[in-house]
Scaffold this active site. Sequence first.
Site, PDB file in Angstrom:
ATOM      1  CG  ASN A  94      38.551  27.861   1.508  1.00 44.07           C
ATOM      2  OD1 ASN A  94      38.053  27.050   2.273  1.00 44.07           O
ATOM      3  ND2 ASN A  94      39.330  28.850   1.908  1.00 44.07           N
ATOM      4  CG  HIS A 111      36.748  20.098  -1.392  1.00 43.72           C
ATOM      5  ND1 HIS A 111      36.720  20.352  -0.036  1.00 43.72           N
ATOM      6  CD2 HIS A 111      37.175  18.812  -1.513  1.00 43.72           C
ATOM      7  CE1 HIS A 111      37.122  19.263   0.628  1.00 43.72           C
ATOM      8  NE2 HIS A 111      37.412  18.327  -0.241  1.00 43.72           N
ATOM      9  CB  THR A 180      40.998  23.111   7.415  1.00 44.13           C
ATOM     10  OG1 THR A 180      40.214  21.932   7.278  1.00 44.13           O
ATOM     11  CG2 THR A 180      42.453  22.736   7.539  1.00 44.13           C
TER      12      THR A 180
HETATM   13  P1  NAD Z   1      35.413  24.330   8.643  1.00 42.40           P
HETATM   14  O1  NAD Z   1      34.412  25.415   8.553  1.00 42.40           O
HETATM   15  O2  NAD Z   1      34.979  22.953   9.018  1.00 42.40           O
HETATM   16  O3  NAD Z   1      36.525  24.788   9.688  1.00 42.40           O
HETATM   17  C1  NAD Z   1      37.027  26.086   9.685  1.00 42.40           C
HETATM   18  C2  NAD Z   1      38.117  26.175  10.741  1.00 42.40           C
HETATM   19  O4  NAD Z   1      38.709  27.456  10.609  1.00 42.40           O
HETATM   20  C3  NAD Z   1      37.626  26.024  12.175  1.00 42.40           C
HETATM   21  O5  NAD Z   1      38.434  25.077  12.837  1.00 42.40           O
HETATM   22  C4  NAD Z   1      37.837  27.429  12.780  1.00 42.40           C
HETATM   23  O6  NAD Z   1      38.290  27.385  14.123  1.00 42.40           O
HETATM   24  C5  NAD Z   1      38.912  27.999  11.892  1.00 42.40           C
HETATM   25  N1  NAD Z   1      38.869  29.451  11.747  1.00 42.40           N
HETATM   26  C6  NAD Z   1      37.790  30.275  11.741  1.00 42.40           C
HETATM   27  N2  NAD Z   1      38.176  31.545  11.531  1.00 42.40           N
HETATM   28  C7  NAD Z   1      39.523  31.536  11.416  1.00 42.40           C
HETATM   29  C8  NAD Z   1      40.505  32.533  11.180  1.00 42.40           C
HETATM   30  N3  NAD Z   1      40.178  33.829  11.048  1.00 42.40           N
HETATM   31  N4  NAD Z   1      41.807  32.154  11.106  1.00 42.40           N
HETATM   32  C9  NAD Z   1      42.166  30.846  11.236  1.00 42.40           C
HETATM   33  N5  NAD Z   1      41.277  29.863  11.477  1.00 42.40           N
HETATM   34  C10 NAD Z   1      39.973  30.199  11.539  1.00 42.40           C
HETATM   35  O7  NAD Z   1      36.166  24.365   7.259  1.00 42.40           O
HETATM   36  P2  NAD Z   1      36.863  23.264   6.391  1.00 42.40           P
HETATM   37  O8  NAD Z   1      37.689  22.390   7.261  1.00 42.40           O
HETATM   38  O9  NAD Z   1      37.501  24.014   5.286  1.00 42.40           O
HETATM   39  O10 NAD Z   1      35.672  22.353   5.811  1.00 42.40           O
HETATM   40  C11 NAD Z   1      34.575  22.948   5.221  1.00 42.40           C
HETATM   41  C12 NAD Z   1      34.200  22.404   3.854  1.00 42.40           C
HETATM   42  O11 NAD Z   1      33.117  23.208   3.373  1.00 42.40           O
HETATM   43  C13 NAD Z   1      35.336  22.556   2.853  1.00 42.40           C
HETATM   44  O12 NAD Z   1      35.575  21.342   2.284  1.00 42.40           O
HETATM   45  C14 NAD Z   1      34.846  23.585   1.812  1.00 42.40           C
HETATM   46  O13 NAD Z   1      34.793  23.045   0.517  1.00 42.40           O
HETATM   47  C15 NAD Z   1      33.448  23.967   2.214  1.00 42.40           C
HETATM   48  N6  NAD Z   1      33.351  25.426   2.525  1.00 42.40           N
HETATM   49  C16 NAD Z   1      34.048  26.329   1.770  1.00 42.40           C
HETATM   50  C17 NAD Z   1      33.997  27.696   2.062  1.00 42.40           C
HETATM   51  C18 NAD Z   1      34.798  28.664   1.215  1.00 42.40           C
HETATM   52  O14 NAD Z   1      35.089  28.365   0.066  1.00 42.40           O
HETATM   53  N7  NAD Z   1      35.200  29.833   1.743  1.00 42.40           N
HETATM   54  C19 NAD Z   1      33.221  28.145   3.129  1.00 42.40           C
HETATM   55  C20 NAD Z   1      32.500  27.195   3.884  1.00 42.40           C
HETATM   56  C21 NAD Z   1      32.574  25.846   3.572  1.00 42.40           C
END
Ligand code: NAD
Length: 237
Positions: A94, A111, A180
């Site tokens: 994140n 990241h 993730t």
């Molecule tokens: P992703 O969005 O691809 O996957 C998120 C996962 O979390 C999904 O499998 C989903 O089922 C699960 N999920 C959703 N809500 C949940 C909860 N309450 N409890 C547990 N699990 C839950 O995310 P990723 O794999 O981190 O890849 C996204 C990329 O985009 C990252 O590399 C990141 O840098 C970036 N990103 C970051 C943020 C942030 O900083 N908050 C937000 C969006 C994207």
Amino acid sequence: MNMITKGTRIVILTGAGISAESGIQTFRASDGLWENHRVEDVATPQGWNANPQLVWSFYQQRRRQLLDVEPNPAHTALVDLENYLDNFLLITQNVDNLHGRAGSKQLIHMHGELEKLRCEQCNHIEIMMDRDHLGEELLQCTKCEGRLRPHIVWFSEPPLQLLEIDDALSKCDVFIVIGTSGNVTPASTFLHIAKFEGAHTICINLDPPENVYFFDEFIQGKAGEILPALVQRWIEK
Ligand code: NAD
Ligand code: ZN
């Protein structure tokens, strides 16, 4: 898994799912959209070079959003776990600042971080979160006047601190992946490194991720509901 003691070496990897309950949207891999933008447009060096203003505005919005969100019980539970253990590392994909604000100390932002901006010329990095730095106008480096870019690892750029991550993974007893989707490399390879070195592996996620079958344990549900109880059980034992 009940066998956690103060000496257990735990490495955790978190993704966008852990911040979902704080109100930050996850990245929807299914349609390749991040907050309604194509990732190619807002999360690649090519996108930045083609349209710096669009990319700047996208991250400025994400940066301003940090002022309106708070860490949730999942972030806090990981702080409790860190405080209990002698050897702990939290790796996050994140770019938000919720782990740090909750109080996590042994923390790697592989990241990058929304809070920070980096100079394209001299690589100077600064935390810039006051009102003057959250607007729509591109900013200059305070050291050399070069153009500042988000301190975010875009697709095709190398993640940060991979050597430290690899070292911790190869020595850990337990590796836990939370929120993730498991398909962004190299984070998806961390599981294999930890497993190869003999770690017990646990996945906590709302939906079964693509690589769910490689984990020793899968706990399905919301991180903010599962983690506090789980950590409490481990700590109080
Ligand atoms: P992703 O969005 O691809 O996957 C998120 C996962 O979390 C999904 O499998 C989903 O089922 C699960 N999920 C959703 N809500 C949940 C909860 N309450 N409890 C547990 N699990 C839950 O995310 P990723 O794999 O981190 O890849 C996204 C990329 O985009 C990252 O590399 C990141 O840098 C970036 N990103 C970051 C943020 C942030 O900083 N908050 C937000 C969006 C994207
Ligand atoms: Zn500079």
